[in-house]
Write an enzyme that holds these catalytic residues in place. Structure first.
Site, PDB file in Angstrom:
ATOM      1  CG  HIS A 102      -0.799   0.209  -2.879  1.00  0.00           C
ATOM      2  ND1 HIS A 102      -2.032  -0.108  -2.161  1.00  0.00           N
ATOM      3  CD2 HIS A 102      -1.207   1.354  -3.432  1.00  0.00           C
ATOM      4  CE1 HIS A 102      -2.874   0.886  -1.959  1.00  0.00           C
ATOM      5  NE2 HIS A 102      -2.386   1.763  -2.748  1.00  0.00           N
ATOM      6  CD  GLN A 140      -4.450 -10.406   6.803  1.00  0.00           C
ATOM      7  OE1 GLN A 140      -3.683  -9.548   6.544  1.00  0.00           O
ATOM      8  NE2 GLN A 140      -4.651 -11.070   7.672  1.00  0.00           N
TER       9      GLN A 140
END
Length: 210
Positions: A102, A140
């Site tokens: 995003h 991540q």
């Protein structure tokens, strides 16, 4: 460089140049103007006239990691360590990254440790490696693996441990909108991967004083 590192790390294709051809400044600013219109605003109003130029400049800063090679940061090592061969931990390395899904911020901290094999690297270099990977579009999980892989490949220590704690604005600002939730990832190589005791020691040292 090892094939794993090549896969995990978009390598520069020369000084100040990456493998992906960048559009021109004019194309970038035009794209930002389209996004401003898509958001429902007028890109020609006073407050937004210079926004496309500012966004282009900000993106150059926030994604500077594409022009940097983390392996080069680890290139200079020191062997005069008076026989020290135990765990080296740099914890609470603050970083800002951006979610590749995003393109909104990931804000967190990294904890990085390694077990040296006759040589160590400057502490600031480890933090710099974290910053370089953070200044790219990321997940991540991938960032955790990338940091560990490049340290293991370049320094060849007896083991590497990486833990990342971060808040994802794609969860806080949109979708389920859960503010304050933290994602934790970790990875281990070498002696850390082979020894649960070393993993416990790493986590204990990270948590000490928190």
């Amino acid at each position: 460089m090892d094939a794993v590192i090549k896969k995990l790390m978009p390598a520069p294709d020369g000084v100040g140049k990456t493998a992906t051809q960048r559009p021109s400044q004019q194309e970038v600013e035009a794209a930002v103007r389209v996004l401003l219109r898509w958001a429902g605003d007028d890109p020609d109003r006073e407050g937004l006239v210079d926004t496309p130029k500012r966004v282009a400049k900000a993106y150059r800063e926030m994604f500077a990691g594409y022009d940097m090679n983390p392996a080069e940061e680890l290139g200079r090592t020191f062997e005069e360590v008076a026989g020290y061969d135990d765990l080296v931990l740099i914890k609470d390395i603050q970083f800002h990254s951006h979610c590749e899904h995003h393109m909104v911020p990931i804000i967190g901290k990294a904890h990085v440790a390694y077990l040296p094999d006759r040589k160590v690297v400057g502490l600031s270099k480890i933090a710099r490696v974290v910053d370089i990977f953070a200044q790219r579009l990321q997940t991540q999980e991938a960032m955790t693996a990338q940091i560990a892989a490049v340290i293991q490949e370049v320094l060849n220590p007896r083991g590497v441990a990486v833990m990342i704690e971060a808040e994802h604005m794609c969860m806080a600002m949109r979708g389920i909108r859960k503010q304050g939730s933290t994602t934790l990832t970790s990875t281990f190589t070498g002696a850390f991967k082979d020894s649960p005791e070393e993993q416990v020691r790493f986590v204990t040292m990270v948590r000490a004083g928190n």
